[in-house]
Motif scaffolding. Structure first.
Motif, PDB file in Angstrom:
ATOM      1  N   ASP A  49      14.695  -0.203 -10.918  1.00 38.24           N
ATOM      2  CA  ASP A  49      14.836   1.190 -10.353  1.00 38.24           C
ATOM      3  C   ASP A  49      13.803   1.995 -10.904  1.00 38.24           C
ATOM      4  O   ASP A  49      13.883   3.363 -10.700  1.00 38.24           O
ATOM      5  CB  ASP A  49      16.229   1.668 -10.312  1.00 38.24           C
ATOM      6  CG  ASP A  49      16.628   2.027 -11.442  1.00 38.24           C
ATOM      7  OD1 ASP A  49      16.117   1.531 -12.426  1.00 38.24           O
ATOM      8  OD2 ASP A  49      17.812   2.372 -11.448  1.00 38.24           O
ATOM      9  N   SER A  50      12.813   1.651 -11.625  1.00 39.60           N
ATOM     10  CA  SER A  50      11.868   2.574 -12.435  1.00 39.60           C
ATOM     11  C   SER A  50      10.629   2.749 -11.431  1.00 39.60           C
ATOM     12  O   SER A  50       9.647   3.720 -12.012  1.00 39.60           O
ATOM     13  CB  SER A  50      11.578   1.798 -13.885  1.00 39.60           C
ATOM     14  OG  SER A  50      10.933   0.661 -13.618  1.00 39.60           O
ATOM     15  N   TYR A  51      10.441   1.999 -10.497  1.00 39.07           N
ATOM     16  CA  TYR A  51       9.081   2.071  -9.622  1.00 39.07           C
ATOM     17  C   TYR A  51       9.535   3.320  -8.351  1.00 39.07           C
ATOM     18  O   TYR A  51      10.397   2.752  -7.755  1.00 39.07           O
ATOM     19  CB  TYR A  51       8.659   1.090  -9.047  1.00 39.07           C
ATOM     20  CG  TYR A  51       7.903   0.243 -10.270  1.00 39.07           C
ATOM     21  CD1 TYR A  51       6.529  -0.002 -10.337  1.00 39.07           C
ATOM     22  CD2 TYR A  51       8.492  -0.394 -11.363  1.00 39.07           C
ATOM     23  CE1 TYR A  51       6.016  -0.638 -11.267  1.00 39.07           C
ATOM     24  CE2 TYR A  51       7.714  -1.057 -12.196  1.00 39.07           C
ATOM     25  CZ  TYR A  51       6.484  -1.487 -12.291  1.00 39.07           C
ATOM     26  OH  TYR A  51       5.925  -1.927 -13.240  1.00 39.07           O
ATOM     27  N   PHE A  52       8.815   4.272  -8.124  1.00 36.82           N
ATOM     28  CA  PHE A  52       9.136   5.039  -7.058  1.00 36.82           C
ATOM     29  C   PHE A  52       7.815   4.979  -6.077  1.00 36.82           C
ATOM     30  O   PHE A  52       6.573   5.073  -6.763  1.00 36.82           O
ATOM     31  CB  PHE A  52       9.325   6.538  -7.543  1.00 36.82           C
ATOM     32  CG  PHE A  52      10.866   6.687  -8.101  1.00 36.82           C
ATOM     33  CD1 PHE A  52      11.782   7.000  -7.404  1.00 36.82           C
ATOM     34  CD2 PHE A  52      10.900   6.096  -9.458  1.00 36.82           C
ATOM     35  CE1 PHE A  52      13.044   6.949  -7.946  1.00 36.82           C
ATOM     36  CE2 PHE A  52      12.192   6.111  -9.902  1.00 36.82           C
ATOM     37  CZ  PHE A  52      13.006   6.636  -9.295  1.00 36.82           C
ATOM     38  N   PHE A  53       7.899   4.980  -4.688  1.00 33.32           N
ATOM     39  CA  PHE A  53       6.852   5.323  -3.947  1.00 33.32           C
ATOM     40  C   PHE A  53       6.928   6.626  -3.618  1.00 33.32           C
ATOM     41  O   PHE A  53       7.823   7.317  -3.420  1.00 33.32           O
ATOM     42  CB  PHE A  53       6.987   4.408  -2.721  1.00 33.32           C
ATOM     43  CG  PHE A  53       6.021   4.265  -1.738  1.00 33.32           C
ATOM     44  CD1 PHE A  53       4.872   3.664  -1.993  1.00 33.32           C
ATOM     45  CD2 PHE A  53       5.948   4.920  -0.353  1.00 33.32           C
ATOM     46  CE1 PHE A  53       3.796   3.467  -1.081  1.00 33.32           C
ATOM     47  CE2 PHE A  53       4.982   4.922   0.563  1.00 33.32           C
ATOM     48  CZ  PHE A  53       3.628   4.201   0.153  1.00 33.32           C
ATOM     49  N   VAL A  54       5.354   7.343  -3.408  1.00 31.36           N
ATOM     50  CA  VAL A  54       5.357   8.822  -3.217  1.00 31.36           C
ATOM     51  C   VAL A  54       4.619   9.047  -1.926  1.00 31.36           C
ATOM     52  O   VAL A  54       3.728   8.522  -1.574  1.00 31.36           O
ATOM     53  CB  VAL A  54       4.517   9.394  -4.440  1.00 31.36           C
ATOM     54  CG1 VAL A  54       4.677  10.854  -4.255  1.00 31.36           C
ATOM     55  CG2 VAL A  54       5.349   9.174  -5.818  1.00 31.36           C
ATOM     56  N   THR A  55       5.469   9.958  -1.151  1.00 31.54           N
ATOM     57  CA  THR A  55       4.638  10.470   0.247  1.00 31.54           C
ATOM     58  C   THR A  55       4.616  11.673   0.395  1.00 31.54           C
ATOM     59  O   THR A  55       5.267  12.464  -0.465  1.00 31.54           O
ATOM     60  CB  THR A  55       5.566   9.789   1.417  1.00 31.54           C
ATOM     61  OG1 THR A  55       6.888  10.322   1.335  1.00 31.54           O
ATOM     62  CG2 THR A  55       5.602   8.130   1.440  1.00 31.54           C
ATOM     63  N   LYS A  56       3.622  12.269   1.012  1.00 33.37           N
ATOM     64  CA  LYS A  56       3.751  13.710   1.383  1.00 33.37           C
ATOM     65  C   LYS A  56       3.514  13.779   2.897  1.00 33.37           C
ATOM     66  O   LYS A  56       2.656  13.337   3.522  1.00 33.37           O
ATOM     67  CB  LYS A  56       2.577  14.285   0.647  1.00 33.37           C
ATOM     68  CG  LYS A  56       2.258  15.701   0.820  1.00 33.37           C
ATOM     69  CD  LYS A  56       1.135  16.448   0.029  1.00 33.37           C
ATOM     70  CE  LYS A  56       1.064  17.956   0.076  1.00 33.37           C
ATOM     71  NZ  LYS A  56       0.160  18.314  -0.570  1.00 33.37           N
ATOM     72  N   ASN A  57       4.323  14.478   3.624  1.00 35.10           N
ATOM     73  CA  ASN A  57       4.229  14.586   5.036  1.00 35.10           C
ATOM     74  C   ASN A  57       4.254  13.166   5.624  1.00 35.10           C
ATOM     75  O   ASN A  57       3.382  12.852   6.704  1.00 35.10           O
ATOM     76  CB  ASN A  57       2.977  15.482   5.488  1.00 35.10           C
ATOM     77  CG  ASN A  57       3.034  16.904   4.936  1.00 35.10           C
ATOM     78  OD1 ASN A  57       3.974  17.266   4.793  1.00 35.10           O
ATOM     79  ND2 ASN A  57       1.909  17.373   4.752  1.00 35.10           N
ATOM     80  N   ASN A  58       5.100  12.150   5.010  1.00 34.46           N
ATOM     81  CA  ASN A  58       5.199  11.022   5.604  1.00 34.46           C
ATOM     82  C   ASN A  58       4.095   9.976   5.306  1.00 34.46           C
ATOM     83  O   ASN A  58       3.972   8.970   5.817  1.00 34.46           O
ATOM     84  CB  ASN A  58       5.657  11.072   7.025  1.00 34.46           C
ATOM     85  CG  ASN A  58       7.213  11.491   7.194  1.00 34.46           C
ATOM     86  OD1 ASN A  58       8.012  11.141   6.380  1.00 34.46           O
ATOM     87  ND2 ASN A  58       7.162  12.278   8.282  1.00 34.46           N
ATOM     88  N   ASP A  59       2.899  10.615   4.773  1.00 36.29           N
ATOM     89  CA  ASP A  59       1.741   9.847   4.327  1.00 36.29           C
ATOM     90  C   ASP A  59       1.990   9.206   2.842  1.00 36.29           C
ATOM     91  O   ASP A  59       2.211   9.836   2.104  1.00 36.29           O
ATOM     92  CB  ASP A  59       0.533  10.574   4.422  1.00 36.29           C
ATOM     93  CG  ASP A  59       0.158  10.941   5.777  1.00 36.29           C
ATOM     94  OD1 ASP A  59       0.525  10.123   6.736  1.00 36.29           O
ATOM     95  OD2 ASP A  59      -0.149  12.152   6.199  1.00 36.29           O
ATOM     96  N   ALA A  60       1.488   7.995   2.866  1.00 36.18           N
ATOM     97  CA  ALA A  60       1.582   7.314   1.304  1.00 36.18           C
ATOM     98  C   ALA A  60       0.487   8.095   0.493  1.00 36.18           C
ATOM     99  O   ALA A  60      -0.867   8.190   0.939  1.00 36.18           O
ATOM    100  CB  ALA A  60       1.269   5.953   1.457  1.00 36.18           C
ATOM    101  N   ILE A  61       1.062   8.377  -0.728  1.00 40.25           N
ATOM    102  CA  ILE A  61       0.154   9.012  -1.495  1.00 40.25           C
ATOM    103  C   ILE A  61      -0.188   8.168  -2.918  1.00 40.25           C
ATOM    104  O   ILE A  61      -1.161   8.213  -3.438  1.00 40.25           O
ATOM    105  CB  ILE A  61       0.710  10.397  -2.085  1.00 40.25           C
ATOM    106  CG1 ILE A  61       0.938  11.203  -0.817  1.00 40.25           C
ATOM    107  CG2 ILE A  61      -0.026  11.094  -2.909  1.00 40.25           C
ATOM    108  CD1 ILE A  61      -0.327  11.856  -0.101  1.00 40.25           C
ATOM    109  N   GLY A  62       1.002   7.731  -3.253  1.00 43.46           N
ATOM    110  CA  GLY A  62       0.812   6.782  -4.477  1.00 43.46           C
ATOM    111  C   GLY A  62       2.083   6.264  -4.972  1.00 43.46           C
ATOM    112  O   GLY A  62       3.215   6.256  -4.268  1.00 43.46           O
ATOM    113  N   PHE A  63       2.239   5.867  -6.367  1.00 41.52           N
ATOM    114  CA  PHE A  63       3.458   5.544  -7.030  1.00 41.52           C
ATOM    115  C   PHE A  63       3.617   5.942  -8.471  1.00 41.52           C
ATOM    116  O   PHE A  63       2.555   6.476  -8.866  1.00 41.52           O
ATOM    117  CB  PHE A  63       3.517   4.053  -7.134  1.00 41.52           C
ATOM    118  CG  PHE A  63       2.529   3.304  -7.690  1.00 41.52           C
ATOM    119  CD1 PHE A  63       2.792   2.889  -9.079  1.00 41.52           C
ATOM    120  CD2 PHE A  63       1.372   2.885  -7.344  1.00 41.52           C
ATOM    121  CE1 PHE A  63       1.995   2.229  -9.790  1.00 41.52           C
ATOM    122  CE2 PHE A  63       0.469   2.022  -7.974  1.00 41.52           C
ATOM    123  CZ  PHE A  63       0.905   1.991  -9.233  1.00 41.52           C
TER     124      PHE A  63
END
Length: 154
Positions: A49-63
């Motif tokens: 549980d150490s990896y996180f997906f990052v979105t902004k306004n429902n768009d993929a940004i990074g991890f």
């Protein structure tokens, strides 16, 4: 900032591993470039549980990865979606990751390691307040590379 962090799913891990490819020297950061990294990234038990997906306004940004390394210290790793790099959004992305780390883990220090050739990332980290600790050589991606270890006091 509007960033959203969620545990990285298998589908997201596969999308990043197989479809996110960086240009020129930054291809070093392709997940597929190092078999050990690829295995860890793709195996849910190794990711934990150490990896996180990052979105902004429902768009993929990074991890981001967040690993407790003891003494109230979190070590982070991160990757921005390739088509978003070099566009001036890196500082905001890293700051969002730091804010998430501080709210979720309440560390005293945050550390990271960055390849020394990655001057644009190092510039961002320094502007945010990271300080250089040391450099070291690491075997990765089929060769040996110099990395800089940096620390941020929360």
């Amino acid at each position: 900032m509007g960033y959203h962090f969620e545990i990285l799913t298998q589908e997201q891990a596969e999308e990043i591993a197989y479809n996110w490819h960086y240009d020129a020297e930054y291809a070093f950061y392709d997940i597929e470039a190092d078999n050990e990294d690829l295995v860890e990234f793709l195996e849910p038990q190794k990711r934990g549980d150490s990896y996180f997906f990052v979105t902004k306004n429902n768009d993929a940004i990074g991890f981001f990865t967040f690993n407790n390394v003891g003494k109230n210290t979190i070590d982070i790793g991160l990757g921005m979606k390739p088509n978003l790099t070099g566009n001036g959004d890196g500082m905001e992305f890293v700051e969002a990751g730091l804010e998430f780390a501080k709210s979720k883990f309440t560390p005293e220090k945050i550390t990271l390691s960055v390849a020394t050739f990655n001057r644009r990332a190092i510039k961002i980290y320094r502007k945010i307040g990271f300080k250089e600790v040391d450099t070291f050589i690491q075997d990765t991606n089929g060769s040996r590379f110099e990395f800089m270890r940096m620390i941020y006091q929360c």
